[in-house]
Design a protein around this motif. Structure first.
Motif, PDB file in Angstrom:
ATOM      1  N   LEU A 159       0.822  -1.204   0.000  1.00 28.42           N
ATOM      2  CA  LEU A 159       0.000   0.000   0.000  1.00 28.42           C
ATOM      3  C   LEU A 159       0.858   1.256   0.000  1.00 28.42           C
ATOM      4  N   LEU A 160       1.940   1.236   0.752  1.00 31.43           N
ATOM      5  CA  LEU A 160       2.844   2.387   0.808  1.00 31.43           C
ATOM      6  C   LEU A 160       3.461   2.657  -0.562  1.00 31.43           C
ATOM      7  N   ILE A 161       3.881   1.605  -1.240  1.00 33.71           N
ATOM      8  CA  ILE A 161       4.468   1.755  -2.578  1.00 33.71           C
ATOM      9  C   ILE A 161       3.426   2.334  -3.541  1.00 33.71           C
ATOM     10  N   LYS A 162       2.210   1.822  -3.475  1.00 32.72           N
ATOM     11  CA  LYS A 162       1.140   2.263  -4.376  1.00 32.72           C
ATOM     12  C   LYS A 162       0.774   3.731  -4.135  1.00 32.72           C
ATOM     13  N   TRP A 163       0.526   4.073  -2.882  1.00 30.02           N
ATOM     14  CA  TRP A 163       0.076   5.431  -2.554  1.00 30.02           C
ATOM     15  C   TRP A 163       1.203   6.454  -2.659  1.00 30.02           C
TER      16      TRP A 163
END
Length: 215
Positions: free
Chosen positions: A38-42
């Motif tokens: 999620l961190l990579i995506k956001w």
């Protein structure tokens, strides 16, 4: 979502946690990697962290957050101040499901991301607070307050003094040992202990300073 995580990242988390002496269950590994995904995506849209390379995020975010686990102790109400993308608060909430971990940040984009993580990973023990630290008024003092590259020790203690008491531990995560900042520590605070942290895969020094308020 976790399908975007590579085998190398999973192995780095597993071996790194073992090197830190942190025992992760398979479910906790999956949750940490789900958070990383999620961190990579956001991060592409929200600029949650200056670390842009996903291959650096396991060591510089996940393992760095877990490196303070030996110093959390029995206290079960913690606040992560200036949490940004949720570090170290979210990894600690995954590691300690029976402790209440609150993350506080004044940036609405960052707290929206943290709230999404809480919902998607079903982290019932995570409290996300969108507020300036000076404006946050908890019903009772926190037992532990953490900052990770948030501010100077002087500002950290002055801004969070109202959030704890003489039983509270203040944990300041730093790079180099901040000898110059310790000189400016407010008179009602004292250093309880200082620890050099060895974070697998991290270049440069890492230190943890534990502070207390004088009774």
């Amino acid at each position: 979502m976790i399908s975007s995580i590579t085998a190398r990242q999973r192995e780095e988390l597993s071996t790194g946690a073992q090197a830190l002496g942190v025992a992760l269950s398979p479910q906790q590994e999956d949750l940490l990697l789900g958070y990383l995904a999620l961190l990579i995506k956001w991060n592409k849209a929200y600029n949650l962290t200056a670390v842009r390379d996903p291959d650096e995020m396991v060591s510089r975010h996940l393992l760095d957050s877990l490196s303070i686990a030996p110093y959390i102790g029995a206290a079960d109400r913690w606040l992560d101040v200036g949490s940004g993308g949720g570090m170290p608060g979210i990894p600690l909430a995954i590691l300690y499901p029976h402790k209440v971990i609150a993350t506080l940040d004044s940036n609405g984009k960052k707290t929206r991301f943290q709230t999404q993580v809480k919902l998607e990973l079903k982290l019932g023990n995570l409290e996300v607070i969108h507020s300036r630290v000076e404006g946050h008024t908890p019903q009772q003092p926190y037992q532990g307050i953490i900052s990770r590259a948030f501010s100077s020790l002087e500002d950290f203690t002055n801004w969070t003094r109202h959030l704890g008491d003489s039983n509270t531990h203040w944990l300041a995560m730093k790079g180099l040992h901040p000898a110059d900042e310790l000189v400016a520590l407010p008179a009602d605070f004292e250093i309880d202990s200082a620890h050099a942290l060895a974070v697998p895969g991290c270049q440069g020094q890492r230190h943890l300073l534990i502070l207390r308020r004088k009774a």
